[in-house]
Design an enzyme around this catalytic site. Structure first.
Site, short mmCIF file in Angstrom:
data_model
loop_
_atom_site.label_atom_id
_atom_site.label_comp_id
_atom_site.label_asym_id
_atom_site.label_seq_id
_atom_site.Cartn_x
_atom_site.Cartn_y
_atom_site.Cartn_z
N SER A 166 0.82 -1.21 0.00
CA SER A 166 0.00 0.00 0.00
C SER A 166 0.86 1.27 0.00
O SER A 166 1.97 1.29 0.54
CB SER A 166 -0.93 0.02 1.22
OG SER A 166 -1.90 -0.98 1.12
N GLN A 167 0.30 2.30 -0.59
CA GLN A 167 0.90 3.64 -0.57
C GLN A 167 1.12 4.07 0.89
O GLN A 167 0.24 3.88 1.73
CB GLN A 167 -0.08 4.58 -1.28
CG GLN A 167 0.20 6.04 -1.21
CD GLN A 167 -0.98 6.84 -1.75
OE1 GLN A 167 -2.03 6.30 -2.10
NE2 GLN A 167 -0.80 8.15 -1.81
#
Length: 210
Positions: free
Chosen positions: A60-61
């Site tokens: 994930s970012q």
């Protein structure tokens, strides 16, 4: 690339995007994200972007990791017993491990879980209990949880996860298909409340194990 300065720039970007909880920022700063990404992508480890992991999954970012954890922590003294659904490469579990000593994480793809275990073994001082299991079913044998965080988008909120929330507990997860939003669900004495937050983009939450 792996220096503290590079990591500090990532934290500055998170602050600029609105992450204000210093406890969360400190946990993000403490985790060497380059350990968790594919070697060919290590030079991009501290960019604020999701990166492929293989098995049709992504890490994930950083902003989304920080945002979801900040939402769980807001106004509370700690995360308490925490369940992560979707271990992936182990990065978010490592951040959670800096915030609570009671972290459980489940992953449905066994080779990915093996990678996460290897990655997490390189991070001293954190304890994360990992299990190969269908995350949509939660982890009933160690419920209830004060905090549940889901790293894949559900078409609807899995009822099993709601049932495993402790009174006063919080669940944060992406909901939807082509269009997704971040949802915060809290268990109150009167029942469950939901707050819809910003739009997001996650891989789908799938059932079963591989």
């Amino acid at each position: 690339m792996t220096s503290q300065r590079t990591r500090a720039r990532m934290i500055d970007r998170l602050r600029a995007k609105g992450i204000a909880n210093e406890t969360v920022l400190a946990a993000m700063a403490a985790v060497p994200r380059h350990i968790f990404v594919e070697e060919a992508l290590a030079s991009r480890a501290y960019e604020d972007t999701a990166l492929p992991l293989g098995f049709s999954q992504t890490i994930s970012q950083p902003y989304i990791v920080a945002r979801m954890i900040e939402v769980l922590l807001s106004g509370r003294s700690g995360l308490g017993r925490t369940l992560e659904v979707g271990t992936g490469c182990g990065y978010q579990a490592a951040v959670l491990g800096h915030l609570t000593r009671d972290v459980y994480s489940v992953e449905r793809i066994e080779p990915l879980l093996a990678k996460a275990r290897q990655h997490l073994s390189q991070i001293p001082g954190i304890q994360v209990r990992l299990k190969h299991s269908d995350g949509s079913m939660g982890l009933p044998e160690v419920a209830p949880f004060d905090s549940i965080i889901v790293a894949a988008a559900a078409g609807r909120v899995p009822p099993e996860l709601l049932q495993q929330l402790a009174p006063g507990g919080r669940l944060v997860l992406p909901v939807g298909g082509n269009e997704q939003y971040l949802s915060l669900i809290e268990r109150t004495p009167q029942g469950y409340t939901e707050a819809r937050l910003e739009t997001v983009r996650f891989v789908p939450l799938l059932s079963g194990v591989e």
